[in-house]
Enzyme design. Structure first.
Site, PDB file in Angstrom:
ATOM      1  N   ASP A 279       0.867  -1.185   0.000  1.00 15.93           N
ATOM      2  CA  ASP A 279       0.000   0.000   0.000  1.00 15.93           C
ATOM      3  C   ASP A 279       0.901   1.233   0.000  1.00 15.93           C
ATOM      4  OD1 ASP A 279      -2.266   1.699   0.247  1.00 15.93           O
ATOM      5  OD2 ASP A 279      -3.346   0.132   1.318  1.00 15.93           O
ATOM      6  N   ASP A 280       0.344   2.412   0.245  1.00 11.45           N
ATOM      7  CA  ASP A 280       1.122   3.645   0.122  1.00 11.45           C
ATOM      8  C   ASP A 280       2.395   3.603   0.983  1.00 11.45           C
ATOM      9  OD1 ASP A 280      -1.011   4.647  -1.459  1.00 11.45           O
ATOM     10  OD2 ASP A 280      -2.080   5.272   0.351  1.00 11.45           O
TER      11      ASP A 280
END
Ligand SMILES: *[C@@H]1O[C@H](CO)[C@@H](O)[C@H](O)[C@H]1NC(C)=O
Ligand SMILES: *[C@@H]1O[C@H](CO)[C@@H](O)[C@H](O)[C@H]1NC(C)=O
Ligand SMILES: *[C@@H]1O[C@H](CO)[C@@H](O)[C@H](O)[C@H]1NC(C)=O
Ligand SMILES: *[C@@H]1O[C@H](CO)[C@@H](O)[C@H](O)[C@H]1NC(C)=O
Ligand SMILES: *[C@@H]1O[C@H](CO)[C@@H](O)[C@H](O)[C@H]1NC(C)=O
Ligand SMILES: *[C@@H]1O[C@H](CO)[C@@H](O)[C@H](O)[C@H]1NC(C)=O
Ligand SMILES: *[C@@H]1O[C@H](CO)[C@@H](O)[C@H](O)[C@H]1NC(C)=O
Length: 484
Positions: A279-280
Protein backbone atom coordinates in the site's frame (compact mmCIF):
# COMPACT_ATOMS: atom_id res chain seq x y z
CA UNK A 1 29.32 15.28 26.78
CA UNK A 2 30.34 11.73 27.40
CA UNK A 3 28.86 9.32 29.83
CA UNK A 4 29.62 5.74 30.59
CA UNK A 5 27.21 3.53 32.47
CA UNK A 6 28.18 0.24 33.90
CA UNK A 7 25.19 -1.95 33.52
CA UNK A 8 26.06 -4.32 36.39
CA UNK A 9 26.10 -1.53 38.92
CA UNK A 10 22.59 -0.59 37.96
CA UNK A 11 21.42 -4.12 38.30
CA UNK A 12 22.11 -4.17 42.03
CA UNK A 13 19.35 -1.61 42.55
CA UNK A 14 16.81 -4.04 41.28
CA UNK A 15 14.50 -6.06 43.49
CA UNK A 16 15.44 -9.72 43.57
CA UNK A 17 13.67 -11.36 40.70
CA UNK A 18 15.77 -14.46 40.24
CA UNK A 19 17.36 -13.46 36.98
CA UNK A 20 20.16 -15.42 35.48
CA UNK A 21 23.44 -13.67 36.07
CA UNK A 22 25.21 -13.12 32.83
CA UNK A 23 28.64 -12.10 31.73
CA UNK A 24 27.07 -9.46 29.62
CA UNK A 25 28.31 -6.02 30.36
CA UNK A 26 26.58 -3.25 28.59
CA UNK A 27 28.11 0.10 28.37
CA UNK A 28 25.99 2.86 27.05
CA UNK A 29 28.10 5.65 25.77
CA UNK A 30 26.27 8.73 24.74
CA UNK A 31 28.14 11.08 22.52
CA UNK A 32 26.52 13.40 20.07
CA UNK A 33 27.07 11.27 17.01
CA UNK A 34 26.21 7.68 16.66
CA UNK A 35 28.51 4.77 16.50
CA UNK A 36 27.53 1.19 16.96
CA UNK A 37 29.78 -1.77 17.40
CA UNK A 38 29.70 -5.13 19.07
CA UNK A 39 33.05 -6.26 20.32
CA UNK A 40 33.83 -9.69 21.63
CA UNK A 41 36.63 -9.39 24.12
CA UNK A 42 38.43 -11.72 26.48
CA UNK A 43 39.82 -10.94 29.88
CA UNK A 44 40.77 -12.74 33.09
CA UNK A 45 38.45 -12.84 36.06
CA UNK A 46 39.58 -12.65 39.69
CA UNK A 47 40.60 -16.33 39.67
CA UNK A 48 42.65 -15.90 36.54
CA UNK A 49 40.17 -17.80 34.37
CA UNK A 50 39.65 -16.53 30.90
CA UNK A 51 36.13 -15.16 30.46
CA UNK A 52 34.43 -13.68 27.48
CA UNK A 53 32.56 -10.48 27.57
CA UNK A 54 30.42 -9.11 24.92
CA UNK A 55 30.54 -5.40 25.10
CA UNK A 56 27.92 -3.37 23.37
CA UNK A 57 28.74 0.16 22.61
CA UNK A 58 25.86 2.05 21.28
CA UNK A 59 24.72 5.58 21.27
CA UNK A 60 22.60 7.85 19.18
CA UNK A 61 21.92 11.48 18.81
CA UNK A 62 20.57 14.05 21.21
CA UNK A 63 17.28 13.53 22.97
CA UNK A 64 18.14 10.40 24.86
CA UNK A 65 20.80 10.22 27.49
CA UNK A 66 19.18 7.65 29.74
CA UNK A 67 20.30 7.19 33.32
CA UNK A 68 19.06 3.63 33.74
CA UNK A 69 19.20 0.55 31.61
CA UNK A 70 18.10 -3.06 31.48
CA UNK A 71 18.42 -5.96 29.11
CA UNK A 72 15.46 -8.15 28.20
CA UNK A 73 17.36 -11.27 29.32
CA UNK A 74 17.45 -9.95 32.88
CA UNK A 75 13.68 -10.13 32.99
CA UNK A 76 13.48 -13.73 31.88
CA UNK A 77 13.63 -13.11 28.14
CA UNK A 78 14.46 -16.11 25.96
CA UNK A 79 15.45 -15.40 22.38
CA UNK A 80 14.85 -18.83 20.86
CA UNK A 81 12.01 -17.78 18.56
CA UNK A 82 9.42 -19.98 20.26
CA UNK A 83 9.31 -19.03 23.96
CA UNK A 84 6.88 -16.21 24.68
CA UNK A 85 8.50 -13.03 25.95
CA UNK A 86 5.24 -11.21 26.58
CA UNK A 87 5.80 -11.27 30.34
CA UNK A 88 9.50 -10.42 30.05
CA UNK A 89 8.67 -7.27 28.07
CA UNK A 90 5.98 -6.26 30.54
CA UNK A 91 8.24 -6.88 33.54
CA UNK A 92 11.16 -5.05 31.95
CA UNK A 93 9.04 -2.04 31.06
CA UNK A 94 7.26 -1.98 34.42
CA UNK A 95 10.60 -2.08 36.19
CA UNK A 96 12.24 0.57 34.03
CA UNK A 97 9.21 2.87 34.13
CA UNK A 98 10.00 3.75 37.74
CA UNK A 99 12.97 5.77 36.45
CA UNK A 100 10.77 8.01 34.33
CA UNK A 101 11.56 11.07 36.42
CA UNK A 102 15.05 9.96 37.36
CA UNK A 103 16.78 10.37 34.04
CA UNK A 104 14.76 7.85 32.06
CA UNK A 105 15.74 4.39 30.92
CA UNK A 106 16.72 2.19 28.03
CA UNK A 107 15.61 -1.37 27.39
CA UNK A 108 18.16 -3.27 25.41
CA UNK A 109 17.14 -6.26 23.29
CA UNK A 110 20.15 -8.51 22.57
CA UNK A 111 20.71 -10.75 19.55
CA UNK A 112 18.06 -13.45 19.27
CA UNK A 113 14.52 -14.06 18.06
CA UNK A 114 12.13 -12.72 20.65
CA UNK A 115 8.56 -13.89 20.24
CA UNK A 116 6.12 -11.65 22.09
CA UNK A 117 2.58 -10.40 22.21
CA UNK A 118 1.89 -6.70 21.93
CA UNK A 119 3.44 -4.52 24.60
CA UNK A 120 2.91 -0.97 25.78
CA UNK A 121 5.53 1.67 26.36
CA UNK A 122 4.41 3.28 29.60
CA UNK A 123 7.22 5.62 30.52
CA UNK A 124 8.43 9.02 29.36
CA UNK A 125 12.14 9.37 28.60
CA UNK A 126 12.29 5.80 27.43
CA UNK A 127 14.37 4.11 24.73
CA UNK A 128 13.84 0.68 23.22
CA UNK A 129 17.08 -0.38 21.55
CA UNK A 130 17.32 -3.45 19.31
CA UNK A 131 20.67 -5.01 18.61
CA UNK A 132 21.45 -5.50 14.93
CA UNK A 133 20.73 -9.23 15.24
CA UNK A 134 17.67 -8.85 17.45
CA UNK A 135 14.37 -9.80 15.84
CA UNK A 136 11.08 -9.13 17.61
CA UNK A 137 8.52 -11.64 16.38
CA UNK A 138 4.92 -10.53 16.84
CA UNK A 139 2.73 -13.28 18.25
CA UNK A 140 0.16 -14.68 15.83
CA UNK A 141 -2.12 -15.64 18.71
CA UNK A 142 -5.08 -13.25 18.57
CA UNK A 143 -5.74 -13.68 22.29
CA UNK A 144 -2.47 -11.86 22.95
CA UNK A 145 -3.86 -8.72 21.35
CA UNK A 146 -6.03 -6.51 23.53
CA UNK A 147 -8.99 -4.96 21.74
CA UNK A 148 -9.05 -1.19 22.16
CA UNK A 149 -11.41 1.62 21.28
CA UNK A 150 -11.42 3.01 17.75
CA UNK A 151 -9.59 6.29 17.25
CA UNK A 152 -11.92 9.22 17.94
CA UNK A 153 -11.04 10.84 14.60
CA UNK A 154 -12.08 7.65 12.75
CA UNK A 155 -15.17 6.63 14.70
CA UNK A 156 -14.59 2.95 13.94
CA UNK A 157 -11.85 0.54 12.97
CA UNK A 158 -10.83 0.59 9.33
CA UNK A 159 -11.24 -3.15 8.69
CA UNK A 160 -14.34 -3.63 10.79
CA UNK A 161 -16.83 -1.55 12.71
CA UNK A 162 -16.13 -1.11 16.39
CA UNK A 163 -12.87 -1.83 18.17
CA UNK A 164 -9.44 -2.70 16.91
CA UNK A 165 -6.57 -4.87 17.98
CA UNK A 166 -3.92 -2.89 19.81
CA UNK A 167 -0.71 -2.23 17.88
CA UNK A 168 2.33 -4.43 18.41
CA UNK A 169 4.22 -1.62 20.13
CA UNK A 170 1.73 0.83 21.58
CA UNK A 171 2.01 3.95 23.72
CA UNK A 172 -0.13 6.90 24.63
CA UNK A 173 0.44 10.29 26.31
CA UNK A 174 4.22 9.95 26.28
CA UNK A 175 7.10 12.41 26.04
CA UNK A 176 10.54 11.63 24.68
CA UNK A 177 10.31 8.06 23.44
CA UNK A 178 12.91 6.50 21.16
CA UNK A 179 12.46 3.21 19.34
CA UNK A 180 15.71 2.46 17.63
CA UNK A 181 18.42 -0.05 16.97
CA UNK A 182 21.43 -0.80 14.95
CA UNK A 183 19.06 -1.91 12.16
CA UNK A 184 17.47 -4.60 14.34
CA UNK A 185 14.22 -6.12 13.06
CA UNK A 186 10.58 -6.02 14.04
CA UNK A 187 8.70 -8.81 12.26
CA UNK A 188 4.91 -8.48 12.36
CA UNK A 189 4.44 -12.04 11.01
CA UNK A 190 1.40 -10.67 9.20
CA UNK A 191 0.48 -13.53 6.93
CA UNK A 192 -2.38 -15.05 8.96
CA UNK A 193 -3.81 -11.57 9.47
CA UNK A 194 -3.73 -10.90 5.71
CA UNK A 195 -5.44 -14.23 5.02
CA UNK A 196 -8.17 -13.59 7.58
CA UNK A 197 -8.67 -10.09 6.23
CA UNK A 198 -9.10 -11.43 2.69
CA UNK A 199 -11.53 -14.10 3.88
CA UNK A 200 -13.51 -11.59 5.97
CA UNK A 201 -12.82 -13.60 9.10
CA UNK A 202 -11.61 -10.78 11.31
CA UNK A 203 -13.69 -9.66 14.23
CA UNK A 204 -11.69 -6.48 14.74
CA UNK A 205 -9.39 -4.21 12.77
CA UNK A 206 -5.89 -5.61 12.30
CA UNK A 207 -3.06 -4.35 14.49
CA UNK A 208 -0.47 -1.85 13.30
CA UNK A 209 3.20 -2.42 14.07
CA UNK A 210 4.01 0.77 16.01
CA UNK A 211 1.41 3.28 17.17
CA UNK A 212 1.97 6.20 19.52
CA UNK A 213 -0.94 8.46 20.43
CA UNK A 214 -0.95 11.91 22.06
CA UNK A 215 2.81 11.95 22.37
CA UNK A 216 5.55 14.50 21.96
CA UNK A 217 9.16 14.02 20.99
CA UNK A 218 9.22 10.63 19.32
CA UNK A 219 12.06 9.10 17.38
CA UNK A 220 11.80 5.87 15.42
CA UNK A 221 15.08 5.13 13.72
CA UNK A 222 17.53 2.60 12.38
CA UNK A 223 15.19 -0.35 12.28
CA UNK A 224 13.92 -2.85 9.75
CA UNK A 225 10.19 -3.55 9.90
CA UNK A 226 8.85 -6.53 8.00
CA UNK A 227 5.45 -8.08 7.34
CA UNK A 228 3.21 -5.87 9.42
CA UNK A 229 -0.37 -7.17 9.73
CA UNK A 230 -1.47 -3.73 8.45
CA UNK A 231 0.07 -0.22 8.65
CA UNK A 232 3.66 -0.06 9.92
CA UNK A 233 4.32 3.21 11.73
CA UNK A 234 1.36 5.25 12.90
CA UNK A 235 2.14 8.38 14.94
CA UNK A 236 -1.21 9.91 15.83
CA UNK A 237 -2.24 13.14 17.64
CA UNK A 238 1.46 13.71 18.26
CA UNK A 239 4.12 16.33 17.67
CA UNK A 240 7.84 16.44 17.03
CA UNK A 241 8.17 13.05 15.42
CA UNK A 242 11.23 11.79 13.57
CA UNK A 243 11.23 8.60 11.52
CA UNK A 244 14.67 8.07 10.10
CA UNK A 245 16.78 5.29 8.64
CA UNK A 246 13.93 2.82 8.61
CA UNK A 247 13.59 -0.02 6.11
CA UNK A 248 10.06 -1.35 5.73
CA UNK A 249 9.18 -4.36 3.62
CA UNK A 250 6.10 -6.45 3.03
CA UNK A 251 4.91 -8.43 -0.01
CA UNK A 252 3.63 -5.98 -2.62
CA UNK A 253 0.37 -7.93 -2.62
CA UNK A 254 -0.19 -7.72 1.17
CA UNK A 255 -3.29 -5.70 2.14
CA UNK A 256 -2.92 -2.20 3.67
CA UNK A 257 0.72 -2.56 4.65
CA UNK A 258 1.26 1.22 4.43
CA UNK A 259 4.75 2.30 5.43
CA UNK A 260 4.53 5.46 7.54
CA UNK A 261 1.22 7.17 8.33
CA UNK A 262 1.50 10.47 10.19
CA UNK A 263 -2.06 11.09 11.36
CA UNK A 264 -3.13 14.39 12.95
CA UNK A 265 0.49 15.20 13.80
CA UNK A 266 2.50 18.42 13.86
CA UNK A 267 6.19 18.70 13.06
CA UNK A 268 7.12 15.40 11.53
CA UNK A 269 10.30 14.50 9.69
CA UNK A 270 10.56 11.31 7.63
CA UNK A 271 14.04 10.88 6.26
CA UNK A 272 16.23 8.23 4.65
CA UNK A 273 13.58 5.54 4.56
CA UNK A 274 13.30 2.65 2.12
CA UNK A 275 9.88 1.11 1.75
CA UNK A 276 8.51 -1.81 -0.28
CA UNK A 277 4.88 -2.43 0.45
CA UNK A 278 1.43 -3.47 -0.62
CA UNK A 279 0.00 0.00 0.00
CA UNK A 280 1.12 3.65 0.12
CA UNK A 281 4.75 4.09 1.20
CA UNK A 282 3.84 7.24 3.12
CA UNK A 283 0.17 8.06 3.75
CA UNK A 284 -0.56 11.38 5.39
CA UNK A 285 -3.86 11.40 7.26
CA UNK A 286 -6.04 13.35 9.68
CA UNK A 287 -9.28 11.53 10.43
CA UNK A 288 -12.29 10.26 8.57
CA UNK A 289 -15.41 12.19 7.50
CA UNK A 290 -17.67 13.45 10.32
CA UNK A 291 -15.39 11.97 13.00
CA UNK A 292 -12.30 13.66 11.59
CA UNK A 293 -14.16 16.94 11.12
CA UNK A 294 -15.39 16.87 14.74
CA UNK A 295 -11.94 15.97 16.07
CA UNK A 296 -10.43 18.73 13.92
CA UNK A 297 -6.74 17.95 14.24
CA UNK A 298 -4.66 18.49 11.10
CA UNK A 299 -1.36 17.03 10.02
CA UNK A 300 0.95 19.96 9.39
CA UNK A 301 4.60 20.84 9.05
CA UNK A 302 5.61 17.53 7.58
CA UNK A 303 8.97 17.15 5.92
CA UNK A 304 9.86 14.09 3.84
CA UNK A 305 13.36 13.71 2.52
CA UNK A 306 15.16 10.91 0.70
CA UNK A 307 12.38 8.38 0.51
CA UNK A 308 12.69 5.36 -1.76
CA UNK A 309 9.46 3.55 -2.55
CA UNK A 310 8.34 0.43 -4.38
CA UNK A 311 4.60 -0.09 -4.32
CA UNK A 312 3.09 -1.34 -7.61
CA UNK A 313 -0.53 -0.76 -6.65
CA UNK A 314 -0.26 2.39 -4.53
CA UNK A 315 1.29 5.81 -4.09
CA UNK A 316 4.76 6.94 -3.14
CA UNK A 317 3.18 9.62 -0.96
CA UNK A 318 -0.59 9.72 -0.46
CA UNK A 319 -2.36 12.72 1.03
CA UNK A 320 -5.58 11.17 2.36
CA UNK A 321 -7.82 9.59 1.80
CA UNK A 322 -8.68 10.31 5.45
CA UNK A 323 -7.89 14.04 5.60
CA UNK A 324 -10.94 15.49 7.35
CA UNK A 325 -8.88 17.32 9.99
CA UNK A 326 -6.83 18.93 7.22
CA UNK A 327 -3.34 18.46 5.78
CA UNK A 328 -1.11 21.48 5.33
CA UNK A 329 2.45 22.57 4.86
CA UNK A 330 3.95 19.38 3.52
CA UNK A 331 7.40 19.47 1.96
CA UNK A 332 8.95 16.53 0.17
CA UNK A 333 12.26 16.33 -1.64
CA UNK A 334 14.65 13.80 -3.11
CA UNK A 335 12.08 11.10 -3.68
CA UNK A 336 12.76 7.96 -5.69
CA UNK A 337 10.06 5.52 -6.75
CA UNK A 338 10.31 2.43 -8.89
CA UNK A 339 7.45 0.29 -10.11
CA UNK A 340 4.95 2.31 -8.14
CA UNK A 341 1.43 3.28 -9.16
CA UNK A 342 1.80 7.04 -8.67
CA UNK A 343 4.07 9.76 -7.34
CA UNK A 344 2.17 12.01 -4.95
CA UNK A 345 -1.53 11.23 -4.89
CA UNK A 346 -4.25 13.35 -3.34
CA UNK A 347 -7.23 11.24 -2.33
CA UNK A 348 -10.42 12.76 -1.05
CA UNK A 349 -14.19 12.68 -1.45
CA UNK A 350 -17.40 14.56 -0.85
CA UNK A 351 -18.14 14.15 2.87
CA UNK A 352 -14.52 14.43 3.94
CA UNK A 353 -14.50 18.19 4.56
CA UNK A 354 -11.09 19.40 5.68
CA UNK A 355 -8.41 20.54 3.30
CA UNK A 356 -5.14 19.67 1.58
CA UNK A 357 -3.11 22.82 1.05
CA UNK A 358 0.39 24.26 0.80
CA UNK A 359 2.03 21.14 -0.57
CA UNK A 360 5.56 21.51 -1.99
CA UNK A 361 7.27 18.59 -3.69
CA UNK A 362 10.57 18.89 -5.53
CA UNK A 363 13.08 16.44 -6.86
CA UNK A 364 11.43 13.18 -7.79
CA UNK A 365 13.01 10.44 -9.89
CA UNK A 366 10.38 7.97 -10.99
CA UNK A 367 10.61 4.82 -13.02
CA UNK A 368 7.78 2.59 -14.22
CA UNK A 369 4.72 4.44 -13.01
CA UNK A 370 1.09 4.37 -13.94
CA UNK A 371 0.57 8.06 -13.11
CA UNK A 372 3.16 10.67 -12.22
CA UNK A 373 0.45 13.04 -10.91
CA UNK A 374 -2.83 11.80 -9.55
CA UNK A 375 -5.59 13.59 -7.71
CA UNK A 376 -8.86 11.88 -6.93
CA UNK A 377 -11.95 13.72 -5.74
CA UNK A 378 -14.29 10.74 -5.67
CA UNK A 379 -12.32 8.31 -3.54
CA UNK A 380 -15.44 7.20 -1.67
CA UNK A 381 -14.91 4.90 1.33
CA UNK A 382 -16.96 6.32 4.18
CA UNK A 383 -17.04 5.16 7.81
CA UNK A 384 -20.84 5.02 7.71
CA UNK A 385 -23.77 6.71 6.00
CA UNK A 386 -23.86 9.67 8.36
CA UNK A 387 -21.28 11.72 6.52
CA UNK A 388 -22.29 15.22 5.54
CA UNK A 389 -22.76 15.47 1.75
CA UNK A 390 -22.13 19.21 2.04
CA UNK A 391 -18.72 18.71 3.65
CA UNK A 392 -16.51 19.47 0.65
CA UNK A 393 -12.73 19.24 0.93
CA UNK A 394 -10.64 22.25 -0.11
CA UNK A 395 -7.60 21.33 -2.20
CA UNK A 396 -5.38 24.31 -3.00
CA UNK A 397 -1.81 25.47 -3.52
CA UNK A 398 -0.26 22.21 -4.66
CA UNK A 399 3.25 22.57 -6.09
CA UNK A 400 5.41 20.07 -7.93
CA UNK A 401 8.76 20.74 -9.58
CA UNK A 402 11.99 19.16 -10.82
CA UNK A 403 10.67 15.74 -11.71
CA UNK A 404 12.03 13.17 -14.13
CA UNK A 405 9.96 10.09 -14.90
CA UNK A 406 10.29 7.25 -17.37
CA UNK A 407 8.18 4.34 -18.53
CA UNK A 408 4.98 6.12 -17.54
CA UNK A 409 1.49 4.99 -18.61
CA UNK A 410 -0.21 8.36 -18.08
CA UNK A 411 1.44 11.69 -17.12
CA UNK A 412 -1.38 13.15 -15.07
CA UNK A 413 -4.88 12.24 -14.02
CA UNK A 414 -6.23 15.21 -12.13
CA UNK A 415 -9.86 14.87 -11.08
CA UNK A 416 -11.30 17.55 -8.82
CA UNK A 417 -14.86 17.62 -7.55
CA UNK A 418 -17.61 19.14 -9.72
CA UNK A 419 -18.56 22.44 -8.04
CA UNK A 420 -15.49 22.18 -5.77
CA UNK A 421 -12.45 22.45 -8.03
CA UNK A 422 -8.91 21.82 -6.85
CA UNK A 423 -7.07 25.12 -7.33
CA UNK A 424 -3.62 26.67 -7.31
CA UNK A 425 -1.88 23.69 -8.84
CA UNK A 426 1.59 24.52 -10.16
CA UNK A 427 3.72 22.02 -12.04
CA UNK A 428 7.11 23.02 -13.41
CA UNK A 429 10.32 21.57 -14.81
CA UNK A 430 9.01 18.08 -15.37
CA UNK A 431 10.14 15.58 -18.01
CA UNK A 432 8.01 12.51 -18.46
CA UNK A 433 8.94 9.76 -20.88
CA UNK A 434 5.90 7.72 -21.75
CA UNK A 435 5.89 3.95 -21.97
CA UNK A 436 5.26 2.06 -25.18
CA UNK A 437 1.83 1.02 -23.95
CA UNK A 438 1.01 4.57 -22.76
CA UNK A 439 -2.53 5.95 -22.85
CA UNK A 440 -3.31 7.98 -25.98
CA UNK A 441 -4.20 10.95 -23.83
CA UNK A 442 -1.24 11.65 -21.46
CA UNK A 443 -3.21 14.11 -19.30
CA UNK A 444 -6.82 14.11 -18.23
CA UNK A 445 -7.88 17.06 -16.06
CA UNK A 446 -11.34 17.81 -14.76
CA UNK A 447 -12.47 20.36 -12.14
CA UNK A 448 -9.00 21.71 -11.44
CA UNK A 449 -7.09 24.92 -12.17
CA UNK A 450 -3.47 25.91 -12.13
CA UNK A 451 -0.39 26.70 -14.14
CA UNK A 452 2.53 24.87 -15.63
CA UNK A 453 5.87 25.61 -17.19
CA UNK A 454 8.58 23.48 -18.70
CA UNK A 455 6.52 20.29 -18.62
CA UNK A 456 6.66 17.50 -21.21
CA UNK A 457 4.47 16.03 -22.51
CA UNK A 458 2.41 19.18 -22.86
CA UNK A 459 -0.07 19.38 -19.96
CA UNK A 460 -3.84 19.70 -20.17
CA UNK A 461 -5.28 23.14 -20.94
CA UNK A 462 -6.54 23.59 -17.38
CA UNK A 463 -2.90 23.89 -16.30
CA UNK A 464 -2.32 27.16 -18.12
CA UNK A 465 1.09 27.20 -19.67
CA UNK A 466 3.21 30.18 -18.73
CA UNK A 467 5.54 31.78 -21.23
CA UNK A 468 9.25 31.63 -20.60
CA UNK A 469 9.21 35.26 -19.41
CA UNK A 470 7.03 34.29 -16.42
CA UNK A 471 8.83 31.06 -15.78
CA UNK A 472 7.01 30.23 -12.59
CA UNK A 473 8.90 27.68 -10.59
CA UNK A 474 6.01 27.02 -8.27
CA UNK A 475 7.56 29.40 -5.74
CA UNK A 476 8.72 27.29 -2.88
CA UNK A 477 8.96 28.73 0.60
CA UNK A 478 12.51 29.68 1.49
CA UNK A 479 12.23 29.32 5.25
CA UNK A 480 12.71 25.84 6.67
CA UNK A 481 10.24 23.93 8.75
CA UNK A 482 11.09 23.70 12.44
CA UNK A 483 11.66 19.96 12.24
CA UNK A 484 13.99 20.19 9.22
C1 LIG B 1 21.42 5.45 12.66
O1 LIG B 1 22.58 4.73 12.31
C2 LIG B 1 23.52 5.48 11.57
C3 LIG B 1 24.63 4.55 11.08
O2 LIG B 1 24.99 3.67 12.08
C4 LIG B 1 24.03 6.61 12.46
O3 LIG B 1 24.98 7.40 11.80
C5 LIG B 1 22.84 7.48 12.85
O4 LIG B 1 23.24 8.49 13.73
C6 LIG B 1 21.75 6.66 13.51
N1 LIG B 1 20.60 7.54 13.60
C7 LIG B 1 19.74 7.55 14.58
C8 LIG B 1 18.71 8.60 14.49
O5 LIG B 1 19.77 6.75 15.49
C1 LIG C 1 -1.87 -1.40 26.89
O1 LIG C 1 -2.64 -0.20 26.83
C2 LIG C 1 -3.98 -0.41 26.44
C3 LIG C 1 -4.64 0.93 26.21
O2 LIG C 1 -4.39 1.80 27.25
C4 LIG C 1 -4.69 -1.23 27.47
O3 LIG C 1 -6.00 -1.49 27.08
C5 LIG C 1 -3.95 -2.57 27.60
O4 LIG C 1 -4.51 -3.33 28.63
C6 LIG C 1 -2.49 -2.34 27.91
N1 LIG C 1 -1.81 -3.61 27.84
C7 LIG C 1 -1.10 -4.08 28.84
C8 LIG C 1 -0.46 -5.39 28.61
O5 LIG C 1 -0.95 -3.48 29.88
C1 LIG D 1 -4.07 11.53 26.76
O1 LIG D 1 -4.13 12.87 26.32
C2 LIG D 1 -5.38 13.22 25.76
C3 LIG D 1 -5.28 14.60 25.16
O2 LIG D 1 -4.64 15.46 26.02
C4 LIG D 1 -6.45 13.13 26.85
O3 LIG D 1 -7.71 13.45 26.30
C5 LIG D 1 -6.48 11.70 27.37
O4 LIG D 1 -7.38 11.60 28.45
C6 LIG D 1 -5.10 11.26 27.85
N1 LIG D 1 -5.15 9.84 28.14
C7 LIG D 1 -4.54 9.32 29.16
C8 LIG D 1 -4.62 7.83 29.27
O5 LIG D 1 -3.91 9.99 29.98
C1 LIG E 1 19.02 -2.79 7.28
O1 LIG E 1 18.62 -4.11 7.00
C2 LIG E 1 17.89 -4.25 5.79
C3 LIG E 1 17.36 -5.65 5.72
O2 LIG E 1 18.38 -6.56 5.89
C4 LIG E 1 18.82 -3.89 4.63
O3 LIG E 1 18.14 -4.02 3.42
C5 LIG E 1 19.26 -2.45 4.83
O4 LIG E 1 20.17 -2.09 3.82
C6 LIG E 1 19.92 -2.26 6.19
N1 LIG E 1 20.15 -0.85 6.41
C7 LIG E 1 21.31 -0.39 6.82
C8 LIG E 1 21.39 1.09 6.99
O5 LIG E 1 22.25 -1.11 7.06
C1 LIG F 1 7.85 -0.49 -18.30
O1 LIG F 1 6.63 -0.67 -17.59
C2 LIG F 1 5.98 -1.90 -17.84
C3 LIG F 1 4.69 -1.89 -17.06
O2 LIG F 1 3.90 -0.82 -17.47
C4 LIG F 1 6.86 -3.05 -17.44
O3 LIG F 1 6.22 -4.27 -17.73
C5 LIG F 1 8.20 -2.96 -18.16
O4 LIG F 1 9.07 -3.93 -17.70
C6 LIG F 1 8.83 -1.59 -17.94
N1 LIG F 1 10.00 -1.46 -18.77
C7 LIG F 1 11.18 -1.08 -18.29
C8 LIG F 1 12.28 -0.94 -19.33
O5 LIG F 1 11.38 -0.84 -17.12
C1 LIG G 1 14.94 20.90 -13.31
O1 LIG G 1 14.96 19.64 -12.66
C2 LIG G 1 16.20 18.99 -12.68
C3 LIG G 1 16.03 17.64 -11.97
O2 LIG G 1 14.98 16.95 -12.51
C4 LIG G 1 17.24 19.82 -12.00
O3 LIG G 1 18.50 19.19 -12.08
C5 LIG G 1 17.30 21.19 -12.61
O4 LIG G 1 18.19 22.01 -11.87
C6 LIG G 1 15.93 21.82 -12.62
N1 LIG G 1 15.99 23.08 -13.32
C7 LIG G 1 15.65 24.23 -12.76
C8 LIG G 1 15.72 25.43 -13.64
O5 LIG G 1 15.32 24.32 -11.60
C1 LIG H 1 -11.13 11.91 -18.07
O1 LIG H 1 -11.57 11.95 -16.71
C2 LIG H 1 -12.98 12.06 -16.56
C3 LIG H 1 -13.27 12.27 -15.09
O2 LIG H 1 -12.82 11.19 -14.35
C4 LIG H 1 -13.63 10.82 -17.14
O3 LIG H 1 -15.02 10.92 -17.02
C5 LIG H 1 -13.23 10.68 -18.61
O4 LIG H 1 -13.73 9.48 -19.13
C6 LIG H 1 -11.74 10.70 -18.77
N1 LIG H 1 -11.40 10.76 -20.15
C7 LIG H 1 -10.59 9.88 -20.75
C8 LIG H 1 -10.36 10.06 -22.20
O5 LIG H 1 -10.06 8.98 -20.11
Amino acid sequence: MKRTYNYLSLKSQKPKMGFKQSHTRIQVINIVFVLAAVILTSSRDVNGRKVHHREYYFEYSSINCREHSGSLTDFGGVGDGTTSNTKAFQDAINYLSQFESEGGSILYVPPGKWLTGSFNITSDHFTLFLHQDAVLLASQDESEWTVIEPLPSYGRGRDTEGGRYISFIFGTNLTDVVITGDNGTIDGQGEPWWDKFHKGELQYTRPYLIELLYSDNIQISNLTLVNSPSWNIHPTYSSNVIVQGVTITAPVTSPNTDGINPDSCTNVRIQDCYIVSGDDCVAVKSGWDEYGIAFGMPTKQLFIKRLTCISPSSATIALGSEMSGGIEDVRAEDIVAINTESGVRIKTAVGRGGYVKDIYVKGMTLKTMKYVFWMTGNYGSHPDNNYDPNALPAVENINYRDIVAENVTMAGRLEGIPGDPFTGICISNVTIELAQNAKKLPWNCTDISGISSGVTPQPCDLLTQQGEEYSPSCDFPTEHLLID
